[in-house]
Design a protein around this motif. Structure first.
Motif, mmCIF file in Angstrom:
data_model
loop_
_atom_site.group_PDB
_atom_site.id
_atom_site.type_symbol
_atom_site.label_atom_id
_atom_site.label_comp_id
_atom_site.label_asym_id
_atom_site.label_seq_id
_atom_site.Cartn_x
_atom_site.Cartn_y
_atom_site.Cartn_z
ATOM 1 N N ASP A 124 27.258 -1.513 32.083
ATOM 2 C CA ASP A 124 26.021 -2.311 32.581
ATOM 3 C C ASP A 124 26.160 -2.947 34.047
ATOM 4 O OD1 ASP A 124 28.095 -4.309 32.292
ATOM 5 O OD2 ASP A 124 27.156 -5.377 30.818
ATOM 6 N N THR A 141 18.827 10.416 27.656
ATOM 7 C CA THR A 141 18.757 10.311 29.148
ATOM 8 C C THR A 141 18.654 9.031 29.595
ATOM 9 O OG1 THR A 141 17.808 12.727 29.105
ATOM 10 C CG2 THR A 141 17.622 11.292 31.046
ATOM 11 N N LYS A 142 17.881 8.186 28.940
ATOM 12 C CA LYS A 142 17.337 6.913 29.348
ATOM 13 C C LYS A 142 18.675 6.188 29.373
ATOM 14 C CE LYS A 142 15.813 4.974 24.774
ATOM 15 N NZ LYS A 142 14.944 4.365 23.965
ATOM 16 N N GLU A 143 19.709 6.204 28.527
ATOM 17 C CA GLU A 143 20.796 5.399 28.721
ATOM 18 C C GLU A 143 21.773 5.535 29.903
ATOM 19 O OE1 GLU A 143 22.546 4.854 24.444
ATOM 20 O OE2 GLU A 143 21.668 6.814 24.503
ATOM 21 N N VAL A 198 20.649 6.626 32.573
ATOM 22 C CA VAL A 198 19.663 6.324 33.788
ATOM 23 C C VAL A 198 19.998 5.017 33.937
ATOM 24 C CG1 VAL A 198 17.363 5.892 34.720
ATOM 25 C CG2 VAL A 198 18.023 8.144 33.694
ATOM 26 N N ALA A 199 20.034 4.083 32.930
ATOM 27 C CA ALA A 199 20.250 2.658 33.007
ATOM 28 C C ALA A 199 21.777 2.618 33.617
ATOM 29 C CB ALA A 199 20.246 2.030 31.682
ATOM 30 N N PHE A 200 22.693 3.194 33.480
ATOM 31 C CA PHE A 200 23.969 3.261 33.661
ATOM 32 C C PHE A 200 24.126 3.720 35.089
ATOM 33 C CE2 PHE A 200 27.629 6.377 34.502
ATOM 34 C CZ PHE A 200 28.774 5.362 34.658
ATOM 35 N N GLN A 201 23.221 4.599 35.648
ATOM 36 C CA GLN A 201 23.556 5.089 36.917
ATOM 37 C C GLN A 201 22.842 4.240 37.823
ATOM 38 O OE1 GLN A 201 20.376 8.361 37.604
ATOM 39 N NE2 GLN A 201 21.540 9.457 39.196
ATOM 40 N N LYS A 202 21.591 3.201 37.519
ATOM 41 C CA LYS A 202 21.326 2.374 38.226
ATOM 42 C C LYS A 202 21.931 0.970 38.401
ATOM 43 C CE LYS A 202 16.287 3.543 37.416
ATOM 44 N NZ LYS A 202 15.035 3.087 36.906
ATOM 45 N N ALA A 203 22.518 0.937 37.225
ATOM 46 C CA ALA A 203 23.575 -0.376 37.151
ATOM 47 C C ALA A 203 24.736 -0.141 38.086
ATOM 48 C CB ALA A 203 24.125 -0.801 35.734
ATOM 49 N N GLU A 248 22.650 6.189 42.909
ATOM 50 C CA GLU A 248 21.272 6.973 43.386
ATOM 51 C C GLU A 248 21.476 8.247 43.820
ATOM 52 O OE1 GLU A 248 21.857 3.742 43.735
ATOM 53 O OE2 GLU A 248 20.560 2.647 42.506
#
Length: 207
Positions: free
Chosen positions: A10, A136-138, A140-145, A149
């Motif tokens: 997170d 995928t959304k999981e 994507v959230a990890f990528q942003k946290a 990018e």
């Protein structure tokens, strides 16, 4: 010893980790890294392209017209390169592009690339990598946290099918087992992500 932060998925800090100088504190060697990248790319080339020379094109055995008196330029065969459907000058032929690189040099290039990522603040260590649903959304959230990018490669200590499935649709995020770590992938990506277990395995092999 280099000391960097360890993060949770997170984005919150989970502590710090000391990295081995023998692996993550090696002197930067750009020529060696360049050689490793060129070798990798050369070994991926198929070298199967092939076109026909004038000796291989079918037909053209007869002189198209007599040498003199027609007003046309002299021609010996309709399969010469200047004719449509004629042969190709210096035609490409199948060849082997593969290159060899000394094993010690390969390792030195890998460690140099890893050390450069640490020095530039482009190496991210995470406590663990798990996704519950494999969606995928999981990822994507990890990528942003973690601010991934730009292009990033994640080296895992295991072949977690859910993580691989969750990341495969994200264009700038890729996953590989740590056993397949390579200089090319490290250099080609803006950030390198390692799990703590992956760091331990790398140090066990190369320290």
């Amino acid at each position: 010893m280099p000391k960097i932060k360890v993060y949770k998925m997170d984005g919150t800090q989970a502590g710090t980790i000391e990295l081995s100088d023998k692996v993550f504190g090696v002197e930067y060697n750009e020529p060696l890294i360049h050689q490793a990248v060129v070798t990798r790319l050369a070994n991926e080339r198929q070298g199967t392209k092939s076109t026909l020379t004038r000796t291989e094109v079918r037909g053209g055995g007869r002189k198209p017209w007599r040498q003199k008196g027609t007003g046309n330029a002299r021609q010996g065969s309709i399969r010469a390169p200047q004719w449509i459907k004629g042969g190709v000058v210096f035609a490409p032929k199948p060849r082997d592009f593969s290159k060899d690189m000394n094993k010690k040099a390969k390792v030195a290039a890998l460690l140099s690339a890893l050390s450069k990522k640490v020095a530039d603040g482009e190496l991210v260590v995470i406590d663990s990598l798990e996704v519950k649903e494999g969606k995928t959304k999981e990822m994507v959230a990890f990528q942003k946290a973690l601010g991934l990018e730009k292009s990033a490669i994640i080296y895992m200590d295991n072949d977690d099918v859910k993580v691989i499935r969750a990341a495969q649709n994200i264009q700038k995020l890729s996953t590989l087992p740590v056993a397949q770590i390579s200089t090319y992938e490290i250099v080609a990506n803006a950030k390198v992500v390692l799990t703590k277990a992956a760091v331990k395995k790398i140090e066990e092999v190369y320290a």
